[in-house]
Design an enzyme around this catalytic site. Structure first.
Site, PDB file in Angstrom:
ATOM      1  N   SER A  79       5.434   5.287   8.758  1.00 44.36           N
ATOM      2  CA  SER A  79       4.770   5.056   7.482  1.00 44.36           C
ATOM      3  C   SER A  79       5.720   5.426   6.356  1.00 44.36           C
ATOM      4  CB  SER A  79       3.502   5.896   7.369  1.00 44.36           C
ATOM      5  OG  SER A  79       3.058   5.865   6.029  1.00 44.36           O
ATOM      6  N   ASN A 113       4.854   6.097   3.381  1.00 43.47           N
ATOM      7  CA  ASN A 113       4.118   6.750   2.294  1.00 43.47           C
ATOM      8  C   ASN A 113       3.928   8.247   2.448  1.00 43.47           C
ATOM      9  OD1 ASN A 113       3.755   4.207   0.981  1.00 43.47           O
ATOM     10  ND2 ASN A 113       2.242   3.725   2.558  1.00 43.47           N
ATOM     11  N   THR A 114       4.501   8.835   3.489  1.00 43.73           N
ATOM     12  CA  THR A 114       4.537  10.286   3.622  1.00 43.73           C
ATOM     13  C   THR A 114       6.010  10.667   3.550  1.00 43.73           C
ATOM     14  OG1 THR A 114       2.535  10.373   4.971  1.00 43.73           O
ATOM     15  CG2 THR A 114       4.056  12.229   5.192  1.00 43.73           C
ATOM     16  N   ASN A 136       5.756  -1.471  11.409  1.00 43.97           N
ATOM     17  CA  ASN A 136       4.987  -1.012  10.255  1.00 43.97           C
ATOM     18  C   ASN A 136       5.358  -1.861   9.021  1.00 43.97           C
ATOM     19  OD1 ASN A 136       3.391   0.781   8.596  1.00 43.97           O
ATOM     20  ND2 ASN A 136       3.742   2.345  10.166  1.00 43.97           N
ATOM     21  N   LYS A 165       5.534   3.598  17.217  1.00 43.52           N
ATOM     22  CA  LYS A 165       5.488   2.548  16.185  1.00 43.52           C
ATOM     23  C   LYS A 165       6.631   2.740  15.196  1.00 43.52           C
ATOM     24  CE  LYS A 165       2.444   0.234  12.876  1.00 43.52           C
ATOM     25  NZ  LYS A 165       1.069   0.087  12.406  1.00 43.52           N
ATOM     26  N   ASN A 179       0.835  -1.201   0.000  1.00 42.20           N
ATOM     27  CA  ASN A 179       0.000   0.000   0.000  1.00 42.20           C
ATOM     28  C   ASN A 179       0.866   1.244   0.000  1.00 42.20           C
ATOM     29  OD1 ASN A 179      -0.516   1.936   2.527  1.00 42.20           O
ATOM     30  ND2 ASN A 179       0.142  -0.061   3.350  1.00 42.20           N
ATOM     31  N   PHE A 233      -1.795   8.224   4.219  1.00 43.73           N
ATOM     32  CA  PHE A 233      -2.572   8.857   5.303  1.00 43.73           C
ATOM     33  C   PHE A 233      -3.841   9.528   4.794  1.00 43.73           C
ATOM     34  CE2 PHE A 233       1.174   9.730   8.502  1.00 43.73           C
ATOM     35  CZ  PHE A 233       1.237   8.376   8.774  1.00 43.73           C
TER      36      PHE A 233
END
Ligand SMILES: Cc1cc2nc3c(=O)[nH]c(=O)nc-3n(C[C@H](O)[C@H](O)[C@H](O)COP(=O)(O)O)c2cc1C
Length: 365
Positions: A173, A175-176, A243, A214, A110, A114
């Protein structure tokens, strides 16, 4: 009923676009009748971070990003639910497609970025169910275009403290852009100092809210040394490991989809994330408990995660392949293992294999 639901829905869900299937799952859960969950085996109860968990199986962040169905998930048998990641301002996330199933690998990639309804709406939803009880954690993240990312976390702690059973500070994450840099020691130290300070400021009005950190499974061991050191010195209440990974194991069978950018989760993440649980456990030296997440798809896998050092576990990707019955299956397996081995509580085996696991060869990437 859960088994019937799985039998009907799993083939249909796999046929749909992954993001449509996710939306449909959330809608389905919204319609779930108010069934009473089966009471849990008392031996599965876990006390951690000052909270009493009825069982150790949690819904991982990212499934119910907007707190639409935490109570349905609790009724289905989860011991706790983590909503989010939530950011202060609503965000659309990355362009679609951004969610991919690697069916043959029982994995997911993925790059959602966010996408969420933002703090105001999510707070309203949590406030309206606050009297229902159950452990609902709030996973917080920074807006992509934020000029002061640390301030975003602080704001979210202040906002959600009255309704959060615990907080997860998500700095992992992929993805940021740049978010994972918050794991660097000096930056992390400042972030955690300000987050803990915010928690203390609102404590008298909002009550106590444990703060968990996390992390990514892709940290080097010397980076992990620093992260655990900072987490201990700032007295966080626990860590969540881990993660999704940016790694692409060569063993992946769906090599075409493996080329998609984003974080990989599910079965291929299991070994790496379990190794990171064990590595974190030996560094934490009992200072705080860990939640183990990554590739758990059976009672045996949950047990391995617990023996590596996790007091609690979370699942997400495997639900796509195994269905909701997995929650019950894992609990049944854990109960029978305790019975068979004459143990009274899961806490007796937490970290039992950490030393052995950390001595093994590094899991092949
Ligand atoms: C579609 C998707 C969205 C996710 N979104 C988030 C998120 O918003 N915040 C977060 O901390 N983790 C997020 N995760 C990571 C999961 O919480 C979990 O750490 C990871 O998927 C490993 O567990 P699994 O192998 O059981 O899926 C997401 C995972 C997936 C598959």
């Amino acid at each position: 009923m859960i088994r019937a639901f799985d039998t009907l829905s799993l083939p249909l869900m796999r046929w749909l676009d992954p993001e449509d299937a996710h939306r449909l799952a959330i809608q389905g859960l919204r319609l779930l009748p108010p069934i009473r969950p089966k009471p849990d085996d008392p031996k599965l109860a876990v006390r951690a971070f000052g909270l009493n968990f009825p069982n150790p199986i949690g819904m991982a962040a990212g499934f119910d990003k907007n707190a639409e169905v935490p109570d349905a998930l609790l009724r289905l048998g989860f011991g706790f639910v983590e909503i989010g990641s939530v950011t202060p301002i609503p965000q659309g996330g990355n362009p679609k497609p951004r969610l991919f199933r690697l069916e043959r690998d029982e994995a997911v990639i993925n790059r959602m970025g966010f996408n969420n309804d933002g703090a105001d709406i999510v707070l309203q939803r949590l406030a309206s169910r606050a009297q229902l009880g159950g452990i609902v954690g709030v996973n917080v993240g920074a807006n992509k275009d934020s000029l002061d990312r640390v301030a975003d976390y602080v704001k979210l702690i202040e906002t959600f403290a009255p309704v959060a059973s615990y907080f997860t500070v998500n700095v992992s994450s992929p993805n940021t852009p740049g978010l994972r840099n918050l794991q660097q020691a000096a930056i992390l130290d400042d972030l955690l100092a300000r987050v803990i300070d915010a928690r203390e400021r609102v404590r008298t009005k909002a009550g106590d809210s444990p703060v968990l950190l996390k992390i990514a499974p892709d940290l080097s061991l010397s980076e992990l040394d620093d992260v655990v050191h900072v987490a201990r010195s700032r007295r966080v209440d626990g860590m969540i490991v881990s993660n999704t990974t940016l790694a692409r194991p060569s063993s992946l069978r769906d090599q075409a989809k493996a080329k998609e950018q984003g974080g990989l989760s599910g079965r291929p993440l299991f070994r790496l994330s379990t190794r990171m649980v064990a590595e974190t456990f030996v560094r934490a030296e009992g200072a705080f408990p860990l939640i183990g997440v990554g590739g758990i798809d059976s009672g045996g896998a949950a047990l391995t995660k617990i023996r590596a050092g996790a007091s609690l576990v979370q699942i997400y990707s495997s639900l796509i392949y195994k269905g909701l019955r997995l929650v019950d299956d894992i609990k049944t397996d854990l109960s029978s293992t305790l019975l068979r081995t004459g143990r009274e509580q899961l806490s007796e085996i937490v970290g039992a294999d950490a030393a052995t696991i950390t001595a093994e060869d590094w899991p092949v990437k």
